[in-house]
Design a protein around this motif. Structure first.
Motif, PDB file in Angstrom:
ATOM      1  N   UNK A 109      17.839   6.429  27.840  1.00 36.68           N
ATOM      2  CA  UNK A 109      17.616   6.301  29.278  1.00 36.68           C
ATOM      3  C   UNK A 109      17.028   4.945  29.644  1.00 36.68           C
ATOM      4  N   UNK A 110      15.970   4.530  28.937  1.00 33.88           N
ATOM      5  CA  UNK A 110      15.222   3.343  29.340  1.00 33.88           C
ATOM      6  C   UNK A 110      15.852   2.052  28.805  1.00 33.88           C
ATOM      7  N   UNK A 111      16.440   2.097  27.609  1.00 30.67           N
ATOM      8  CA  UNK A 111      17.039   0.886  27.060  1.00 30.67           C
ATOM      9  C   UNK A 111      18.072   0.275  27.986  1.00 30.67           C
ATOM     10  N   UNK A 112      19.094   1.016  28.423  1.00 27.99           N
ATOM     11  CA  UNK A 112      20.065   0.453  29.367  1.00 27.99           C
ATOM     12  C   UNK A 112      19.445   0.073  30.711  1.00 27.99           C
ATOM     13  N   UNK A 113      18.403   0.820  31.127  1.00 30.56           N
ATOM     14  CA  UNK A 113      17.749   0.500  32.387  1.00 30.56           C
ATOM     15  C   UNK A 113      17.133  -0.901  32.346  1.00 30.56           C
ATOM     16  N   UNK A 114      16.481  -1.233  31.223  1.00 34.60           N
ATOM     17  CA  UNK A 114      15.905  -2.576  31.074  1.00 34.60           C
ATOM     18  C   UNK A 114      17.010  -3.626  31.013  1.00 34.60           C
ATOM     19  N   UNK A 115      18.065  -3.345  30.252  1.00 35.55           N
ATOM     20  CA  UNK A 115      19.171  -4.301  30.124  1.00 35.55           C
ATOM     21  C   UNK A 115      19.796  -4.615  31.476  1.00 35.55           C
TER      22      UNK A 115
END
Length: 240
Positions: A109-115
């Motif tokens: 969830x958070x990895x792509x959000x940061x990217x």
């Protein structure tokens, strides 16, 4: 950048919503003279209209004269959500209620959000610094995962205040030694959802010559109000 609404508060802060393509945001300012800019982001992409973020933004603008800006990450706040992101949130709630491990769900969830968020914040920064009442140097306050990514990719950010209450993906944790700007980390010692040792390891990994950790007892939402003033004084040392 198109301003879509504005409101002058009793404390003198001018709050303006804006749209930058598909990116919705808000800018808080006082006066017309160029002011140093602080970018504010909530942990794990919570919306920019969240009452806690708005209170922090108005405090920094009204009391210390900063220009403060925030945007909604993709799928958060005023932006449309995807079925895949909604499913991850459902999976997260179910796992937390069942007492199951949640790290891999957070990674997804958070990895792509940061990217996705980091380039949008850099685009927003370009537009903000073209405004007559906004100037550098620039500070960052809030979401640690995004802040680490911006600190290592955006040279215009001169200092960062991190809230150690949000999940930081593995790829971002690996970037921590490349953070060299002054850093202030706020840690709630008894944060029920975020292991303190992980936050302490990140603090230790930062490559900054000047780095400060403020640890306070209490849970996730218990950050003392005096940390607002300490954070503003931290920015005063590095942005003025």
């Amino acid at each position: 950048m198109d301003f879509t609404s504005e409101h002058r508060h009793d404390d003198g802060v001018l709050e303006r919503d804006f749209a930058l393509g598909d990116i919705p945001g808000t800018l808080w300012t006082t006066g017309s003279a160029p002011a140093p800019l602080v970018l504010m982001a909530h942990n794990n992409g919570l919306p920019r209209r969240d009452a806690r973020l708005v209170a922090r933004a108005r405090f920094h603008a009204a009391t210390y004269g900063y220009a403060v800006a925030s945007i909604d990450a993709a799928g958060c706040g005023d932006r449309p959500r995807t079925a895949a992101a909604d499913q991850l949130r459902v999976d997260l709630r179910r796992a937390m209620q069942a007492g199951e491990p949640v790290d891999e769900i957070f990674e997804a969830m958070v990895g792509p959000m940061v990217d996705d968020a980091a380039p949008e914040w850099r685009t927003t920064l370009d537009a903000l610094l073209d405004l007559p009442d906004v100037a550098g140097p620039v500070g960052y306050s809030g979401w640690m995962a995004l802040g680490i990514r911006l600190a290592v990719t955006e040279p215009r950010i001169a200092a960062a205040g991190f809230f150690a209450g949000g999940f930081v993906p593995r790829a971002v944790r690996a970037e921590a030694p490349r953070v060299t700007i002054p850093v202030l980390v706020l840690l709630q010692w008894d944060d029920e959802g975020n292991p303190r040792q992980r936050a302490l390891n990140l603090f230790d990994a930062f490559g900054s010559v000047e780095k400060t950790l403020h640890a306070n007892p209490g849970g996730h939402l218990g950050t003392p109000r005096f940390e607002l003033e300490d954070g503003a004084r931290f920015f005063d040392r590095h942005l003025r």
